[in-house]
Design a protein around this motif. Structure first.
Motif, PDB file in Angstrom:
ATOM      1  N   ALA A   1      30.600  38.295  44.112  1.00  0.00           N
ATOM      2  CA  ALA A   1      31.596  38.465  43.051  1.00  0.00           C
ATOM      3  C   ALA A   1      32.853  39.124  43.597  1.00  0.00           C
ATOM      4  CB  ALA A   1      31.002  39.304  41.919  1.00  0.00           C
ATOM      5  N   ALA A   2      32.676  40.057  44.513  1.00  0.00           N
ATOM      6  CA  ALA A   2      33.831  40.718  45.119  1.00  0.00           C
ATOM      7  C   ALA A   2      34.667  39.725  45.914  1.00  0.00           C
ATOM      8  CB  ALA A   2      33.366  41.866  46.018  1.00  0.00           C
TER       9      ALA A   2
ATOM     10  N   MET B   1      46.827  42.040  52.017  1.00  0.00           N
ATOM     11  CA  MET B   1      46.368  43.351  52.470  1.00  0.00           C
ATOM     12  C   MET B   1      45.835  44.180  51.304  1.00  0.00           C
ATOM     13  SD  MET B   1      46.593  43.420  55.708  1.00  0.00           S
ATOM     14  CE  MET B   1      46.380  45.178  56.001  1.00  0.00           C
ATOM     15  N   VAL B   2      46.495  44.057  50.151  1.00  0.00           N
ATOM     16  CA  VAL B   2      46.045  44.781  48.960  1.00  0.00           C
ATOM     17  C   VAL B   2      44.716  44.208  48.478  1.00  0.00           C
ATOM     18  CG1 VAL B   2      46.583  45.328  46.551  1.00  0.00           C
ATOM     19  CG2 VAL B   2      48.399  45.366  48.288  1.00  0.00           C
ATOM     20  N   ALA B   3      44.622  42.878  48.458  1.00  0.00           N
ATOM     21  CA  ALA B   3      43.380  42.236  48.022  1.00  0.00           C
ATOM     22  C   ALA B   3      42.219  42.583  48.955  1.00  0.00           C
ATOM     23  CB  ALA B   3      43.574  40.721  47.960  1.00  0.00           C
ATOM     24  N   MET B   4      42.507  42.618  50.245  1.00  0.00           N
ATOM     25  CA  MET B   4      41.463  42.941  51.214  1.00  0.00           C
ATOM     26  C   MET B   4      41.007  44.394  51.070  1.00  0.00           C
ATOM     27  SD  MET B   4      39.381  42.148  53.563  1.00  0.00           S
ATOM     28  CE  MET B   4      39.897  40.478  53.987  1.00  0.00           C
ATOM     29  N   ALA B   5      41.939  45.279  50.772  1.00  0.00           N
ATOM     30  CA  ALA B   5      41.576  46.684  50.572  1.00  0.00           C
ATOM     31  C   ALA B   5      40.632  46.831  49.384  1.00  0.00           C
ATOM     32  CB  ALA B   5      42.835  47.527  50.375  1.00  0.00           C
ATOM     33  N   ASP B   6      40.918  46.091  48.286  1.00  0.00           N
ATOM     34  CA  ASP B   6      40.043  46.124  47.120  1.00  0.00           C
ATOM     35  C   ASP B   6      38.660  45.564  47.459  1.00  0.00           C
ATOM     36  OD1 ASP B   6      42.021  47.220  45.599  1.00  0.00           O
ATOM     37  OD2 ASP B   6      42.656  45.322  44.682  1.00  0.00           O
ATOM     38  N   TYR B   7      38.661  44.459  48.187  1.00  0.00           N
ATOM     39  CA  TYR B   7      37.392  43.822  48.568  1.00  0.00           C
ATOM     40  C   TYR B   7      36.558  44.752  49.458  1.00  0.00           C
ATOM     41  CZ  TYR B   7      34.195  40.655  50.979  1.00  0.00           C
ATOM     42  OH  TYR B   7      33.077  40.062  51.505  1.00  0.00           O
TER      43      TYR B   7
ATOM     44  N   ALA C   1      23.621  42.303  50.128  1.00  0.00           N
ATOM     45  CA  ALA C   1      24.973  41.906  49.739  1.00  0.00           C
ATOM     46  C   ALA C   1      24.991  41.280  48.347  1.00  0.00           C
ATOM     47  CB  ALA C   1      25.538  40.929  50.771  1.00  0.00           C
ATOM     48  N   VAL C   2      24.039  40.396  48.088  1.00  0.00           N
ATOM     49  CA  VAL C   2      23.991  39.727  46.783  1.00  0.00           C
ATOM     50  C   VAL C   2      23.672  40.729  45.677  1.00  0.00           C
ATOM     51  CG1 VAL C   2      22.725  38.049  45.391  1.00  0.00           C
ATOM     52  CG2 VAL C   2      23.397  37.480  47.735  1.00  0.00           C
TER      53      VAL C   2
ATOM     54  N   GLU D   1      34.859  36.445  45.341  1.00  0.00           N
ATOM     55  CA  GLU D   1      35.552  35.583  44.371  1.00  0.00           C
ATOM     56  C   GLU D   1      36.785  36.288  43.809  1.00  0.00           C
ATOM     57  OE1 GLU D   1      32.820  34.364  41.389  1.00  0.00           O
ATOM     58  OE2 GLU D   1      31.509  33.256  42.784  1.00  0.00           O
ATOM     59  N   HIS D   2      36.654  37.579  43.537  1.00  0.00           N
ATOM     60  CA  HIS D   2      37.786  38.345  43.029  1.00  0.00           C
ATOM     61  C   HIS D   2      38.894  38.419  44.080  1.00  0.00           C
ATOM     62  CE1 HIS D   2      39.983  41.268  40.692  1.00  0.00           C
ATOM     63  NE2 HIS D   2      39.969  42.131  41.712  1.00  0.00           N
ATOM     64  N   PHE D   3      38.507  38.588  45.329  1.00  0.00           N
ATOM     65  CA  PHE D   3      39.477  38.619  46.423  1.00  0.00           C
ATOM     66  C   PHE D   3      40.260  37.308  46.486  1.00  0.00           C
ATOM     67  CE2 PHE D   3      40.095  37.185  50.846  1.00  0.00           C
ATOM     68  CZ  PHE D   3      41.106  38.065  51.244  1.00  0.00           C
ATOM     69  N   MET D   4      39.533  36.171  46.411  1.00  0.00           N
ATOM     70  CA  MET D   4      40.209  34.869  46.499  1.00  0.00           C
ATOM     71  C   MET D   4      41.130  34.642  45.309  1.00  0.00           C
ATOM     72  SD  MET D   4      39.323  33.629  49.350  1.00  0.00           S
ATOM     73  CE  MET D   4      40.062  31.995  49.110  1.00  0.00           C
ATOM     74  N   SER D   5      40.702  35.078  44.114  1.00  0.00           N
ATOM     75  CA  SER D   5      41.552  34.897  42.940  1.00  0.00           C
ATOM     76  C   SER D   5      42.820  35.745  43.045  1.00  0.00           C
ATOM     77  CB  SER D   5      40.776  35.237  41.668  1.00  0.00           C
ATOM     78  OG  SER D   5      40.467  36.617  41.621  1.00  0.00           O
TER      79      SER D   5
END
Length: 249
Positions: free
Chosen positions: A109-110, A125-131, A102-103, A112-116
């Motif tokens: 990093a993915a 839902m869009v953020a989770m799809a990207d993650y 995973a690391v 962190e991007h999701f949380m931002s």
């Protein structure tokens, strides 16, 4: 103690000591038949291994076909809770390679991007799809590592993953014998179903709790059992003297 019987250049078994005593007494096996068990240097006549057992009559006939299975002795199958304990141990072991994958493949990093994205008002839902799209390769590699971990350990000479080995279990076919890689891979292919849904593995393991032989769905499909006792204690991992199909008297 489990004993192999040698007859006509072939070995049969293993059988329990109780079965052999019964067969000797009834004349179903001959005192001249050869026997071997784990720790014995070479094959010995059954009359030497079991000198106290005598046929019921001096002219008891020898039955030609030797029993091919150990059906009269119930197999000591491992319980649901014992198998669950082994699964937890193996899960903890697999956490390390899973975390490294995973690391190395950018999961932190993915996240962190999701949380931002969520903090900036992007629909969850869009953020989770990207993650999910970013971490999917790491998840697939982790799944493959888990599959190979189980498949190779369960067809090895130990017949068990470290978790099962720690709790004194082994994986066998329906006759109590060591698995080949193909059967072990079939048994563990159900783990790959995690890539599609988490429900299938759940159902697979729940059946262990209520089936007669504590078999999961993967056990039933591959015709395997999880038995109590390490392979090193049963004589299965090390063959009797001679080849796999013949013995040396």
């Amino acid at each position: 103690m489990e004993v192999w019987i040698g007859r006509d250049g072939e070995r049969h078994g293993p059988y329990t000591e109780a079965d052999i005593r019964q067969w000797l007494a009834s004349g179903e096996v001959s005192p001249a038949d050869l026997g071997w068990y784990e720790g014995l240097a070479d094959w010995q006549p059954l009359s030497v291994l079991f000198p106290q057992v005598q046929p019921e009559t001096s002219d008891a006939p020898r039955v030609p076909p030797l029993p091919t299975t150990n059906a009269s002795a119930p197999q000591d199958v491992a319980s649901f809770w014992k198998r669950l304990g082994a699964w937890i141990i193996d899960y903890l072991i697999l956490l390390l390679p899973t975390a490294l994958i995973a690391v190395s493949m950018g999961a932190p990093a993915a996240f962190e991007h999701f949380m931002s994205q969520v903090e900036n008002g992007i629909a969850p839902m869009v953020a989770m799809a990207d993650y999910s799209r970013v971490v999917r390769p790491a998840a697939m590699w982790s799944l493959l590592v888990g599959f190979l971990y189980y498949a190779f350990f369960e067809c090895s000479k130990w017949q068990a993953t470290p978790g099962k080995l720690a709790l004194g279990m082994r994986v066998t076919d329906m006759d109590g014998q060591r698995l080949g890689f193909a059967r072990s891979a079939l048994r563990n292919a159900v783990r790959l179903a995690n890539a599609i849904t988490a429900l299938i593995p759940l159902v697979s393991y729940l059946t262990v709790a209520w089936t007669a032989r504590h078999q999961g769905l993967h056990d039933m499909l591959a015709k395997t059992l999880v038995l109590n006792g390490r392979a090193s204690d049963t004589g299965n991992p090390s063959s009797p003297p001679g080849s796999s199909n013949t013995f040396s008297a």
